[in-house]
Design an enzyme around this catalytic site. Structure first.
Site, PDB file in Angstrom:
ATOM      1  N   HIS A  55     -10.879   7.369   0.089  1.00 30.41           N
ATOM      2  CA  HIS A  55      -9.951   6.748  -0.870  1.00 30.41           C
ATOM      3  C   HIS A  55      -9.879   7.535  -2.174  1.00 30.41           C
ATOM      4  O   HIS A  55      -8.820   7.631  -2.791  1.00 30.41           O
ATOM      5  CB  HIS A  55     -10.414   5.325  -1.209  1.00 30.41           C
ATOM      6  CG  HIS A  55      -9.915   4.274  -0.269  1.00 30.41           C
ATOM      7  ND1 HIS A  55      -8.584   4.052  -0.017  1.00 30.41           N
ATOM      8  CD2 HIS A  55     -10.583   3.362   0.483  1.00 30.41           C
ATOM      9  CE1 HIS A  55      -8.446   3.050   0.848  1.00 30.41           C
ATOM     10  NE2 HIS A  55      -9.651   2.616   1.171  1.00 30.41           N
ATOM     11  N   HIS A  57     -15.373   6.187   4.380  1.00 28.21           N
ATOM     12  CA  HIS A  57     -14.095   5.488   4.155  1.00 28.21           C
ATOM     13  C   HIS A  57     -13.790   5.410   2.646  1.00 28.21           C
ATOM     14  O   HIS A  57     -12.673   5.705   2.219  1.00 28.21           O
ATOM     15  CB  HIS A  57     -14.194   4.081   4.776  1.00 28.21           C
ATOM     16  CG  HIS A  57     -12.961   3.242   4.626  1.00 28.21           C
ATOM     17  ND1 HIS A  57     -12.208   2.830   5.686  1.00 28.21           N
ATOM     18  CD2 HIS A  57     -12.352   2.730   3.529  1.00 28.21           C
ATOM     19  CE1 HIS A  57     -11.176   2.112   5.250  1.00 28.21           C
ATOM     20  NE2 HIS A  57     -11.256   2.028   3.935  1.00 28.21           N
ATOM     21  N   GLU A  58     -14.790   5.025   1.861  1.00 35.27           N
ATOM     22  CA  GLU A  58     -14.559   4.857   0.417  1.00 35.27           C
ATOM     23  C   GLU A  58     -14.327   6.202  -0.278  1.00 35.27           C
ATOM     24  O   GLU A  58     -13.477   6.307  -1.158  1.00 35.27           O
ATOM     25  CB  GLU A  58     -15.732   4.108  -0.241  1.00 35.27           C
ATOM     26  CG  GLU A  58     -15.963   2.694   0.278  1.00 35.27           C
ATOM     27  CD  GLU A  58     -14.703   1.840   0.333  1.00 35.27           C
ATOM     28  OE1 GLU A  58     -13.833   1.978  -0.544  1.00 35.27           O
ATOM     29  OE2 GLU A  58     -14.584   1.047   1.275  1.00 35.27           O
ATOM     30  N   GLY A 115     -16.572  -2.600   0.879  1.00 31.36           N
ATOM     31  CA  GLY A 115     -16.401  -1.494  -0.058  1.00 31.36           C
ATOM     32  C   GLY A 115     -15.048  -1.601  -0.716  1.00 31.36           C
ATOM     33  O   GLY A 115     -14.117  -2.210  -0.167  1.00 31.36           O
ATOM     34  N   CYS A 143      -9.055  -1.847   6.430  1.00 32.83           N
ATOM     35  CA  CYS A 143      -8.993  -1.456   5.020  1.00 32.83           C
ATOM     36  C   CYS A 143      -8.264  -2.554   4.251  1.00 32.83           C
ATOM     37  O   CYS A 143      -7.236  -3.056   4.734  1.00 32.83           O
ATOM     38  CB  CYS A 143      -8.237  -0.134   4.902  1.00 32.83           C
ATOM     39  SG  CYS A 143      -8.038   0.427   3.202  1.00 32.83           S
ATOM     40  N   LEU A 144      -8.793  -2.900   3.087  1.00 35.42           N
ATOM     41  CA  LEU A 144      -8.156  -3.946   2.275  1.00 35.42           C
ATOM     42  C   LEU A 144      -6.769  -3.512   1.807  1.00 35.42           C
ATOM     43  O   LEU A 144      -5.964  -4.349   1.412  1.00 35.42           O
ATOM     44  CB  LEU A 144      -9.035  -4.290   1.066  1.00 35.42           C
ATOM     45  CG  LEU A 144     -10.395  -4.920   1.394  1.00 35.42           C
ATOM     46  CD1 LEU A 144     -11.235  -5.054   0.129  1.00 35.42           C
ATOM     47  CD2 LEU A 144     -10.223  -6.272   2.065  1.00 35.42           C
ATOM     48  N   GLN A 175      -7.723   1.575  -5.099  1.00 36.29           N
ATOM     49  CA  GLN A 175      -7.223   0.371  -4.427  1.00 36.29           C
ATOM     50  C   GLN A 175      -6.869  -0.741  -5.414  1.00 36.29           C
ATOM     51  O   GLN A 175      -6.159  -1.679  -5.057  1.00 36.29           O
ATOM     52  CB  GLN A 175      -8.267  -0.161  -3.438  1.00 36.29           C
ATOM     53  CG  GLN A 175      -8.525   0.777  -2.272  1.00 36.29           C
ATOM     54  CD  GLN A 175      -9.491   0.162  -1.293  1.00 36.29           C
ATOM     55  OE1 GLN A 175     -10.697   0.295  -1.426  1.00 36.29           O
ATOM     56  NE2 GLN A 175      -8.967  -0.557  -0.305  1.00 36.29           N
TER      57      GLN A 175
HETATM   58 ZN    ZN Z   1     -10.064   1.122   2.498  1.00 37.83          ZN
END
Ligand code: ZN
Length: 198
Positions: A156, A152-153, A48, A110-111, A53
């Site tokens: 964000h 999670h997304e 995701g 998480c990226l 991000q």
């Molecule tokens: Zn993330």
């Protein structure tokens, strides 16, 4: 092309992202952003990616959990985490509702917090009302790993990171997660966390 992925500390990750109109969603710049987000997510790789991000404070996230990734997991882990393939799709202006259920604790990464992981309790079942990349309304009902990805997304898009919700004592490097925890079941993780607290 791969977009730059902003890391924790970047102010854009802590802002509430802006809603989009259907007209904006259909515009070439947003369509191009979605395409680049898809490439960036696949390239990372991740399951995701939310627009903040990549530095855009907009309520857009792309999600995909490929059968290749899931087939690479051992059967018991895949079943324990309730992982199932999720085709590529886009969620815009999502509204999340928790269905009644006991939270499930698992490691996630998480990226935007590259190199780390922690145990995060998440709702088992969720319902998401949102728009897709054509601006059409849709309702998603999800459980297990897919429900975790959605939560999670969507976090964000509201300026929340998993570290705000994690079990702080479980925070660790990705390297140690892969070395010691990757094959643990949710029950084993729960037991270890409680043992560590005693
Ligand atoms: Zn993330």
């Amino acid at each position: 092309m791969r977009l730059k992925i902003y890391q924790a500390g970047a102010p854009v990750l802590r802002k509430r992202a802006c809603l989009l109109s259907v007209e904006e969603i259909k515009s070439p710049p947003i369509q191009q952003l979605i395409e680049l987000m898809r490439e960036t997510m696949r390239d990372a790789p991740g399951v995701g990616l939310a627009a903040p991000q990549v530095g855009e404070s907009l309520q857009i996230a792309v999600i995909e959990d490929s059968s290749e990734r899931i087939n690479g997991l051992p059967d018991d882990i895949r079943d324990d985490r309730e992982c199932a393939p999720v085709p590529f799709h886009v969620i815009i202006n999502p509204v999340l509702t928790f269905e009644q259920s006991t939270p499930v604790s698992f490691f996630e990464g998480c990226l935007s917090i590259a190199g780390y992981a922690a145990v995060v309790p998440r709702a088992h079942f969720v319902r998401v009302e949102c728009l897709n990349e054509d601006g059409d309304s849709q309702v998603i009902k999800a459980q297990g790993w897919y429900a975790r990805i959605l939560q999670h997304e969507i976090d964000h898009l509201h300026g929340t990171l998993y570290v705000d919700r994690m079990n702080t004592r479980s925070f660790m490097t990705q390297e140690n997660y892969l070395k010691n925890w990757h094959t643990k079941t949710s029950a084993e993780i729960e037991t270890s966390l409680h043992a560590d607290h005693s």
